[in-house]
Design a protein around this motif. Structure first.
Motif, PDB file in Angstrom:
ATOM      1  N   ASP A   1       8.471  -1.001 -10.575  1.00 42.51           N
ATOM      2  CA  ASP A   1       9.430   0.069 -10.867  1.00 42.51           C
ATOM      3  C   ASP A   1       8.781   1.184 -11.684  1.00 42.51           C
ATOM      4  N   ASN A   2       9.422   2.346 -11.696  1.00 33.07           N
ATOM      5  CA  ASN A   2       8.971   3.501 -12.485  1.00 33.07           C
ATOM      6  C   ASN A   2       7.518   3.868 -12.193  1.00 33.07           C
ATOM      7  N   ILE A   3       7.170   3.945 -10.919  1.00 37.56           N
ATOM      8  CA  ILE A   3       5.805   4.291 -10.506  1.00 37.56           C
ATOM      9  C   ILE A   3       5.532   5.768 -10.756  1.00 37.56           C
ATOM     10  N   VAL A   4       6.467   6.616 -10.339  1.00 41.07           N
ATOM     11  CA  VAL A   4       6.325   8.071 -10.474  1.00 41.07           C
ATOM     12  C   VAL A   4       7.664   8.633 -10.910  1.00 41.07           C
TER      13      VAL A   4
ATOM     14  N   HIS B   1       3.777  11.408  -3.766  1.00 40.44           N
ATOM     15  CA  HIS B   1       4.400  10.357  -4.581  1.00 40.44           C
ATOM     16  C   HIS B   1       4.578   9.065  -3.782  1.00 40.44           C
ATOM     17  N   VAL B   2       4.904   9.187  -2.493  1.00 36.21           N
ATOM     18  CA  VAL B   2       4.992   7.994  -1.639  1.00 36.21           C
ATOM     19  C   VAL B   2       3.613   7.336  -1.581  1.00 36.21           C
ATOM     20  N   GLN B   3       2.564   8.136  -1.404  1.00 33.08           N
ATOM     21  CA  GLN B   3       1.199   7.596  -1.372  1.00 33.08           C
ATOM     22  C   GLN B   3       0.847   6.894  -2.680  1.00 33.08           C
ATOM     23  N   THR B   4       1.198   7.507  -3.800  1.00 38.90           N
ATOM     24  CA  THR B   4       0.921   6.907  -5.101  1.00 38.90           C
ATOM     25  C   THR B   4       1.633   5.563  -5.236  1.00 38.90           C
ATOM     26  N   ALA B   5       2.881   5.506  -4.805  1.00 35.31           N
ATOM     27  CA  ALA B   5       3.652   4.263  -4.893  1.00 35.31           C
ATOM     28  C   ALA B   5       3.019   3.177  -4.033  1.00 35.31           C
ATOM     29  N   VAL B   6       2.669   3.516  -2.787  1.00 36.13           N
ATOM     30  CA  VAL B   6       2.064   2.519  -1.890  1.00 36.13           C
ATOM     31  C   VAL B   6       0.710   2.071  -2.434  1.00 36.13           C
ATOM     32  N   ARG B   7      -0.107   3.006  -2.913  1.00 40.27           N
ATOM     33  CA  ARG B   7      -1.420   2.655  -3.473  1.00 40.27           C
ATOM     34  C   ARG B   7      -1.249   1.698  -4.658  1.00 40.27           C
TER      35      ARG B   7
ATOM     36  N   VAL C   1       8.208  -1.080   0.927  1.00 36.99           N
ATOM     37  CA  VAL C   1       9.397  -0.236   0.780  1.00 36.99           C
ATOM     38  C   VAL C   1       9.185   0.705  -0.405  1.00 36.99           C
ATOM     39  N   VAL C   2       9.315   2.006  -0.172  1.00 38.96           N
ATOM     40  CA  VAL C   2       9.254   2.982  -1.266  1.00 38.96           C
ATOM     41  C   VAL C   2      10.674   3.483  -1.496  1.00 38.96           C
ATOM     42  N   THR C   3      11.131   3.315  -2.731  1.00 38.84           N
ATOM     43  CA  THR C   3      12.486   3.710  -3.116  1.00 38.84           C
ATOM     44  C   THR C   3      12.416   4.987  -3.938  1.00 38.84           C
ATOM     45  N   ARG C   4      13.326   5.923  -3.626  1.00 39.66           N
ATOM     46  CA  ARG C   4      13.401   7.179  -4.387  1.00 39.66           C
ATOM     47  C   ARG C   4      14.838   7.416  -4.823  1.00 39.66           C
TER      48      ARG C   4
ATOM     49  N   LYS D   1      12.778   9.643  -9.289  1.00 35.06           N
ATOM     50  CA  LYS D   1      12.040   8.466  -9.726  1.00 35.06           C
ATOM     51  C   LYS D   1      11.717   7.613  -8.504  1.00 35.06           C
ATOM     52  N   TYR D   2      10.567   6.942  -8.565  1.00 32.73           N
ATOM     53  CA  TYR D   2      10.087   6.136  -7.448  1.00 32.73           C
ATOM     54  C   TYR D   2       9.788   4.711  -7.896  1.00 32.73           C
ATOM     55  N   ALA D   3      10.038   3.775  -6.978  1.00 29.83           N
ATOM     56  CA  ALA D   3       9.638   2.383  -7.135  1.00 29.83           C
ATOM     57  C   ALA D   3       9.058   1.939  -5.796  1.00 29.83           C
TER      58      ALA D   3
END
Length: 116
Positions: free
Chosen positions: A5-8, A103-109, A86-89, A14-16
């Motif tokens: 959680d709270n990746i970006v 931000h999706v890339q950052t979350a997946v990475r 799964v990327v949640t926004r 906010k992203y998880a």
């Protein structure tokens, strides 16, 4: 399902990221439904996902046009098969433009790195 959680956080959005072993689109949908049993994830604006399985690449953008393809490309590059990501926004009220893909890339990475 493993969740980070709270990746970006950017301009209120906010992203998880979450993921789990998975072999089909039906199983992926069931895992997303399971994730959405958590109230916070049920209230998210988007739960986008991607999966490489025997049936081929499968994605669902959940209204975040193009995000599923970003996830698929990263899974292909990594060679991660039979694992849904799964990327949640949670939308913060301000458009992010192309930054949303970064931000999706950052979350997946972040998720892929956590598997190592």
């Amino acid at each position: 399902m493993r969740t980070l959680d709270n990746i970006v956080s950017d301009r209120g959005s906010k992203y998880a990221v979450s993921g789990a072993p998975c072999r089909s689109a039906e199983e992926a949908r069931a895992l997303v439904d399971q994730l959405k049993m958590i109230k916070k994830f049920a209230k998210a604006t988007h739960n986008t996902w991607g999966l490489l399985c025997a049936a081929g690449p499968i994605k669902h953008d959940d209204g975040e046009s193009g995000a599923g393809m970003v996830i698929l490309r990263m899974l292909e590059r990594e060679g991660l098969r039979d694992h849904v990501v799964v990327v949640t926004r949670w939308y913060g009220g301000k458009h992010l433009g192309g930054d949303r893909f970064r931000h999706v890339q950052t979350a997946v990475r972040t998720y892929l790195d956590s598997l190592a």
